[in-house]
Design an enzyme around this catalytic site. Sequence first.
Site, mmCIF file in Angstrom:
data_model
loop_
_atom_site.group_PDB
_atom_site.id
_atom_site.type_symbol
_atom_site.label_atom_id
_atom_site.label_comp_id
_atom_site.label_asym_id
_atom_site.label_seq_id
_atom_site.Cartn_x
_atom_site.Cartn_y
_atom_site.Cartn_z
ATOM 1 N N ASN A 18 0.814 -1.217 0.000
ATOM 2 C CA ASN A 18 0.000 0.000 0.000
ATOM 3 C C ASN A 18 0.846 1.265 0.000
ATOM 4 O OD1 ASN A 18 -2.474 -1.355 -0.088
ATOM 5 N ND2 ASN A 18 -2.416 -1.674 2.115
ATOM 6 N N VAL A 89 1.001 -5.180 9.135
ATOM 7 C CA VAL A 89 0.135 -5.221 10.316
ATOM 8 C C VAL A 89 -1.250 -4.778 9.867
ATOM 9 C CG1 VAL A 89 -0.300 -4.340 12.637
ATOM 10 C CG2 VAL A 89 2.044 -4.769 11.893
ATOM 11 N N LYS A 90 -2.091 -5.760 9.583
ATOM 12 C CA LYS A 90 -3.458 -5.478 9.172
ATOM 13 C C LYS A 90 -4.457 -5.914 10.224
ATOM 14 C CE LYS A 90 -2.821 -5.018 4.352
ATOM 15 N NZ LYS A 90 -3.418 -3.898 3.708
ATOM 16 N N THR A 91 -4.023 -6.767 11.134
ATOM 17 C CA THR A 91 -4.922 -7.302 12.165
ATOM 18 C C THR A 91 -4.222 -7.263 13.523
ATOM 19 O OG1 THR A 91 -4.125 -9.579 11.986
ATOM 20 C CG2 THR A 91 -5.905 -8.921 10.474
ATOM 21 N N ASP A 94 -1.483 -9.809 13.672
ATOM 22 C CA ASP A 94 -0.208 -9.301 13.153
ATOM 23 C C ASP A 94 0.478 -8.420 14.194
ATOM 24 O OD1 ASP A 94 -0.847 -10.487 10.669
ATOM 25 O OD2 ASP A 94 -1.714 -8.624 9.893
#
Length: 167
Positions: A18, A89-91, A94
């Site tokens: 991203n 780190v999306k969750t 993570d």
Amino acid sequence: EDEKAFQDISKHTFFNTNNLWVDLVALKSIFEKHGGSIPLPVMKNAKTVDPRDKASTPVLQLETAMGAAISCFDGATAVVVPRERFAPVKTTSDLLALRSDAYCVTDDFRITLAVERRGVPPTIKLDGRYKFVDALEKLIPDGAPSLLGCKSLVVEGEVVFAKCVVF
């Protein structure tokens, strides 16, 4: 739709970080060509006003995928960032891994996977009750457990980790 297949790193060897690096002259040209905007598809996501309360007022979130913008730039290309330089780190799963000793901070303040992990992060699956950071904090009130030697961790149900837990 098929999350397990999407997460298969033998099939999908690249991961979208991203991040976009854009040539500002080219960007200006695209804006001028399209009346001050970039022609991107709009996605709609059904959500609720309060993500913790599924019964709260339903809303539609409208967004565009910036990754789709690369199709507007002639000669666009991907920059390959080695996995040891990128810890997604999306969750909160993570985030738990990142807060543990499976990762370390280098002298120049980069977060990297610990050498002992041999390039493979631990696989963490937290129960849905730990979806938000405040719930994760209640799971690990005295800090993250040691995950340096942990291959996989699944947490189901209401749990509180004691200080100095090692997996």
